[in-house]
Design a protein around this motif. Structure first.
Motif, mmCIF file in Angstrom:
data_model
loop_
_atom_site.group_PDB
_atom_site.id
_atom_site.type_symbol
_atom_site.label_atom_id
_atom_site.label_comp_id
_atom_site.label_asym_id
_atom_site.label_seq_id
_atom_site.Cartn_x
_atom_site.Cartn_y
_atom_site.Cartn_z
ATOM 1 N N PHE A 588 0.895 -1.171 -0.006
ATOM 2 C CA PHE A 588 -0.071 0.144 -0.153
ATOM 3 C C PHE A 588 0.759 1.336 -0.005
ATOM 4 C CE2 PHE A 588 -4.084 -2.020 0.441
ATOM 5 C CZ PHE A 588 -3.594 -2.991 1.111
ATOM 6 N N ILE A 589 0.689 2.273 -0.977
ATOM 7 C CA ILE A 589 1.562 3.197 -1.087
ATOM 8 C C ILE A 589 1.122 4.613 -0.563
ATOM 9 C CG2 ILE A 589 3.041 4.588 -2.895
ATOM 10 C CD1 ILE A 589 3.594 1.556 -2.585
ATOM 11 N N GLU A 590 -0.292 4.808 -0.679
ATOM 12 C CA GLU A 590 -1.146 5.804 -0.186
ATOM 13 C C GLU A 590 -1.356 5.559 1.273
ATOM 14 O OE1 GLU A 590 -2.739 6.786 -4.839
ATOM 15 O OE2 GLU A 590 -3.991 6.557 -3.048
ATOM 16 N N PRO A 591 -1.166 6.600 2.364
ATOM 17 C CA PRO A 591 -1.323 6.541 3.792
ATOM 18 C C PRO A 591 -2.973 6.430 4.009
ATOM 19 C CG PRO A 591 -0.530 8.821 3.136
ATOM 20 C CD PRO A 591 -0.391 7.892 1.899
ATOM 21 N N SER A 592 -3.506 5.283 3.396
ATOM 22 C CA SER A 592 -5.087 5.128 3.713
ATOM 23 C C SER A 592 -5.348 4.092 4.592
ATOM 24 C CB SER A 592 -5.714 5.200 2.318
ATOM 25 O OG SER A 592 -7.089 5.069 2.582
ATOM 26 N N PRO A 593 -5.745 4.375 5.878
ATOM 27 C CA PRO A 593 -5.799 2.964 6.746
ATOM 28 C C PRO A 593 -7.131 2.225 6.204
ATOM 29 C CG PRO A 593 -5.278 5.148 8.323
ATOM 30 C CD PRO A 593 -5.343 5.432 6.548
ATOM 31 N N SER A 594 -8.173 2.947 5.651
ATOM 32 C CA SER A 594 -9.262 2.396 5.322
ATOM 33 C C SER A 594 -9.073 1.258 4.148
ATOM 34 C CB SER A 594 -10.332 3.457 4.853
ATOM 35 O OG SER A 594 -9.872 4.160 3.970
ATOM 36 N N ALA A 595 -8.126 1.886 3.270
ATOM 37 C CA ALA A 595 -7.910 0.696 2.331
ATOM 38 C C ALA A 595 -7.155 -0.446 2.534
ATOM 39 C CB ALA A 595 -6.763 1.637 1.179
ATOM 40 N N VAL A 596 -6.423 -0.314 3.730
ATOM 41 C CA VAL A 596 -5.647 -1.502 4.310
ATOM 42 C C VAL A 596 -6.570 -2.342 4.970
ATOM 43 C CG1 VAL A 596 -3.937 -2.463 5.551
ATOM 44 C CG2 VAL A 596 -3.436 -0.332 4.261
ATOM 45 N N LEU A 597 -7.265 -1.954 5.727
ATOM 46 C CA LEU A 597 -8.477 -2.709 6.661
ATOM 47 C C LEU A 597 -9.273 -3.088 5.639
ATOM 48 C CD1 LEU A 597 -9.037 -0.110 9.717
ATOM 49 C CD2 LEU A 597 -7.650 -2.122 9.336
ATOM 50 N N GLY A 598 -9.819 -2.562 4.566
ATOM 51 C CA GLY A 598 -10.892 -3.146 3.633
ATOM 52 C C GLY A 598 -10.259 -4.395 2.741
ATOM 53 N N ALA A 599 -8.960 -4.406 2.733
ATOM 54 C CA ALA A 599 -8.318 -5.545 1.957
ATOM 55 C C ALA A 599 -7.821 -6.648 2.743
ATOM 56 C CB ALA A 599 -7.042 -4.839 1.170
ATOM 57 N N SER A 622 -1.090 2.700 14.426
ATOM 58 C CA SER A 622 -0.905 1.600 15.085
ATOM 59 C C SER A 622 -2.137 0.637 14.933
ATOM 60 C CB SER A 622 -0.899 1.711 16.582
ATOM 61 O OG SER A 622 -1.854 2.380 17.048
ATOM 62 N N GLU A 623 -3.286 1.027 14.617
ATOM 63 C CA GLU A 623 -4.571 0.389 14.684
ATOM 64 C C GLU A 623 -4.625 -0.598 13.222
ATOM 65 O OE1 GLU A 623 -8.232 2.626 14.023
ATOM 66 O OE2 GLU A 623 -9.481 0.942 13.760
ATOM 67 N N VAL A 624 -3.923 -0.144 12.177
ATOM 68 C CA VAL A 624 -3.687 -0.982 10.920
ATOM 69 C C VAL A 624 -2.871 -2.171 11.408
ATOM 70 C CG1 VAL A 624 -2.802 -0.888 8.713
ATOM 71 C CG2 VAL A 624 -4.187 0.824 9.298
ATOM 72 N N LEU A 625 -1.863 -1.903 12.033
ATOM 73 C CA LEU A 625 -1.031 -3.162 12.650
ATOM 74 C C LEU A 625 -1.557 -4.074 13.360
ATOM 75 C CD1 LEU A 625 2.610 -1.223 13.033
ATOM 76 C CD2 LEU A 625 1.791 -2.584 11.022
ATOM 77 N N ALA A 626 -2.500 -3.585 14.239
ATOM 78 C CA ALA A 626 -3.081 -4.397 15.136
ATOM 79 C C ALA A 626 -4.031 -5.234 14.351
ATOM 80 C CB ALA A 626 -3.912 -3.620 16.475
ATOM 81 N N GLU A 627 -4.916 -4.608 13.778
ATOM 82 C CA GLU A 627 -5.914 -5.609 12.843
ATOM 83 C C GLU A 627 -5.132 -6.487 11.872
ATOM 84 O OE1 GLU A 627 -9.250 -5.450 13.147
ATOM 85 O OE2 GLU A 627 -8.900 -3.907 14.720
ATOM 86 N N CYS A 628 -4.112 -6.170 11.633
ATOM 87 C CA CYS A 628 -3.401 -7.186 10.702
ATOM 88 C C CYS A 628 -3.043 -8.545 11.592
ATOM 89 C CB CYS A 628 -2.015 -6.475 9.915
ATOM 90 S SG CYS A 628 -2.664 -5.158 8.530
ATOM 91 N N ARG A 629 -2.322 -8.135 12.560
ATOM 92 C CA ARG A 629 -1.931 -9.070 13.404
ATOM 93 C C ARG A 629 -3.247 -9.871 13.707
ATOM 94 N NH1 ARG A 629 1.664 -5.334 15.660
ATOM 95 N NH2 ARG A 629 -0.104 -4.860 17.162
ATOM 96 N N LYS A 630 -4.261 -9.399 14.063
ATOM 97 C CA LYS A 630 -5.689 -10.005 14.634
ATOM 98 C C LYS A 630 -6.078 -11.197 13.350
ATOM 99 C CE LYS A 630 -10.111 -9.191 16.392
ATOM 100 N NZ LYS A 630 -11.130 -8.147 16.783
ATOM 101 N N ALA A 631 -5.983 -10.374 12.164
ATOM 102 C CA ALA A 631 -6.257 -11.332 10.937
ATOM 103 C C ALA A 631 -5.417 -12.546 10.812
ATOM 104 C CB ALA A 631 -6.499 -10.429 9.815
#
Length: 656
Positions: A588-599, A622-631
């Motif tokens: 992910f190149i653009e700093p968009s947390p929603s794009a990461v969480l949606g993918a 930090s929320e993005v990293l936490a959600e990735c670890r949770k998934a």
């Protein structure tokens, strides 16, 4: 595609005289299969051109050439590499981003012409130029080179110089729908076009092929870059090979006709033109005396013959009087010969071969010596070790030599009954025995069965054949035996170690079967070493990242707007096409947390190795990293442009 050439040669071979028929007889004697597609293609112009053209006299127009005292620097900037020093050959090159595509093409060629792999030429450590020779008297002047890929950060001109593309007649660039051409190879196409090097771009396909929609989309994308792509399916070659052969012949014949000096050729004597000569009696340049070259023309104004030499890889012409050189007449050229009188390799004596060329550098003949189907050797031999023959009756492949130490030792005498299987238990001394009465938990059954087991384990004590010759009970754990009984017996110690530990030392409770094991995850360096990337974004930074990854040899899919040239509109479309390689990393190149969480759901479904956040994880939160670890998805922040380079992490990441 020169391979295609072969086809032409074979169809004519049936009516082209004794040379071709004798070569075919030798291959038949050695049980080489006849190429199944040999008669499907025919191009008499190409065969005639190879037989009658003096390749050293009419060099390709793009090949650097200069007079001996010329100050032109191009020949010095692009010296002739050692593997293409032989100007009397027509050199063809095979390049591309994947060895798989080249292997697929090379495996197809024997269907057109008998060929074998020659000895590789070393270009640099770990970089070889592999020649393929054709065992056919019509096409033997062609040599195909399987050349290495371009190095990371290597410039196009440096690559052309390294592999000697200015000295090849034609280059074939191969790729496939799985191994696409990166920008580096597009730049190589531009460089070859600027130098005037003929080249063809081929997309190899699997037997199933690609649907017409995919083909049109692929071809149109390359046409936008002024590159024509030809589709090549080995299972359906006819639609591609016939027009390709015609275009190939037009390119090489036009290129060499433009490179020829018609005035010099016209004024030269036919008895001297194209002949191998040895320089002698020079006073001003005595260092050239004894050198061998080829006569390429006659300078009428200076009344001197023009000889071509290769000095330190540089093609040079020098004008000499007729009394300053002598003509060498190779008598065995193009003949079938039998090897004799070799002392260094006596196993080759009596073998038959075809004389390919006279090597003026060492005044020896190069002989193609076929062996088993698909196997052959290119040997440089003196004329004293060759005898011209008209028949190859009795030719046989070399017997396979036994490997060192492969001879079996004489069988040892034994009194044991042969077993049905190949398993032989190791011989061991009989372990110390202890009366069963002293053993704990000894039962009547134990007392009855234990002696027979120990007897089976002792090979030194002869015993009558057992009723069950395959009984392996000697190698089962001896239940109830104490550690002191067989403390010197290796198998006993192994069996004791496998027994359950004492109850008082309770093992840790095992995890529930329903509880999944923790999945191993890639490190940052491991993710950077992956080969197939999906880059999400639409900004200019995204384009820079994509270009950098392609320059690093990655296969990159862009997720964004189709109008801007992206491959997919969302990550949900990744891996939807079975003909494309599977995505291993999502960046992910653009700093968009929603794009990461949606993918994240797509990343889990696609089973990607991880997610990368550019230029760092801090900008995503930090929320993005936490959600990735949770998934269960590993995520790292990294500056892709500065940190991605060849060799980082996994050397070769799996594609399928």
């Amino acid at each position: 595609l020169f391979p295609l050439l072969k086809c032409f040669g074979i169809e004519q071979r049936l009516a082209m005289g004794s040379q071709s028929s004798v070569c075919a007889d030798l291959l038949e004697q050695l049980e080489w299969p006849e190429p199944p597609l040999a008669g499907d293609f025919h191009h008499p112009g190409l065969v005639s051109y190879l037989q009658n053209t003096l390749l050293e006299v009419v060099l390709p127009v793009h090949a650097p050439q200069m007079d001996f005292n010329d100050s032109d620097q191009k020949a010095r900037e692009y010296p002739r590499p050692s593997h293409v020093w032989e100007a009397y050959k027509m050199h063809l090159a095979l390049i591309g981003p994947s060895s798989t595509c080249k292997k697929q093409f090379l495996e197809f060629l024997p269907k057109l012409v008998p060929m074998f792999r020659g000895t590789p030429a070393k270009l640099a450590p770990g970089r070889d130029a592999v020649p393929y020779h054709f065992l056919d008297s019509d096409l033997h002047r062609i040599v195909l080179w399987d050349l290495p890929e371009i190095n990371f950060k290597q410039k196009s001109e440096d690559y052309l110089r390294e592999i000697g593309l200015l000295y090849v007649d034609c280059c074939f660039m191969l790729f496939s729908e799985k191994y696409m051409l990166t920008d580096i190879y597009c730049k190589i196409c531009v460089a070859m076009a600027l130098h005037g090097i003929p080249f063809f771009v081929l997309c190899t396909q699997s037997e199933e092929g690609m649907d017409e929609k995919q083909v049109r989309r692929l071809q149109s994308s390359f046409q936008a870059q002024s590159v024509q792509v030809r589709m090549f399916n080995p299972s359906k070659p006819h639609d591609t090979l016939e027009p390709l052969i015609n275009d190939f012949f037009k390119e090489i014949s036009w290129n060499r006709s433009k490179g020829a000096n018609s005035d010099r050729i016209r004024d030269a004597s036919e008895a001297v033109l194209g002949q191998t000569v040895r320089i002698k009696n020079l006073e001003k340049k005595p260092e050239l005396n004894g050198r061998c070259g080829v006569c390429v023309g006659y300078d009428k104004g200076a009344q001197r013959y023009v000889l071509r030499l290769i000095t330190n890889g540089v093609e040079s012409d020098v004008a000499l009087k007729e009394q300053n050189f002598s003509i060498l007449k190779p008598k065995l050229l193009g003949s079938m010969v039998q090897i004799k009188g070799l002392q260094s390799k006596p196993e080759l004596n009596g073998r038959y071969g075809f004389v390919d060329e006279f090597l003026r550098e060492n005044e020896r003949y190069r002989v193609f010596v076929p062996d088993r189907p698909g196997i052959g050797q290119a040997l440089a031999l003196k004329s004293d070790n060759l005898e011209k023959v008209s028949s190859v009756t009795g030719a046989r492949p070399m017997a396979a030599l036994p490997a060192a130490g492969a001879q079996k030792a004489p069988p040892k005498a034994t009194q044991a009954t042969p077993k049905k299987n190949n398993f032989s238990p190791p011989v061991r001394d009989k372990p110390k025995s202890t009366p069963l009465s002293e053993k704990p938990n000894a039962s009547a059954d134990d007392a009855h069965e234990q002696p027979s087991k120990r007897k089976a384990m002792n090979h030194k004590t002869p015993s009558p054949p057992s009723k069950d010759a395959d009984d392996l009970s000697a190698f089962l754990p001896k239940m109830g035996a104490s550690a002191e009984d067989d403390k010197d017996d290796l198998m006993s110690r192994i069996f004791a170690a496998e027994q359950d530990p004492p109850k008082k030392e309770e093992a840790a409770p095992k995890s529930s079967p329903s509880q999944p094991r923790k999945k191993l995850q890639f490190s940052l360096q491991g993710l950077l070493g992956m080969r197939v990337w999906a880059v999400v974004g639409t900004s200019d930074d995204t384009e820079d990242v994509v270009d950098h990854l392609m320059d690093c040899g990655k296969t990159v899919f862009n997720v964004g707007n189709l109008e801007d040239g992206a491959h997919f509109t969302s990550t949900a479309g990744l891996n939807s096409d079975p003909n494309l390689p599977k995505t291993e990393v999502i960046a992910f190149i653009e700093p968009s947390p929603s794009a990461v969480l949606g993918a994240l759901d797509d990343a889990v479904r696609l089973e990607v190795s991880g997610i990368l956040l550019h230029p760092s994880a801090d900008v995503f939160g930090s929320e993005v990293l936490a959600e990735c670890r949770k998934a269960g998805i590993v995520a790292h922040g990294v500056d892709i442009v500065s940190d991605v380079e060849p060799g980082t992490g996994i050397p070769v990441a799996p594609l399928d």
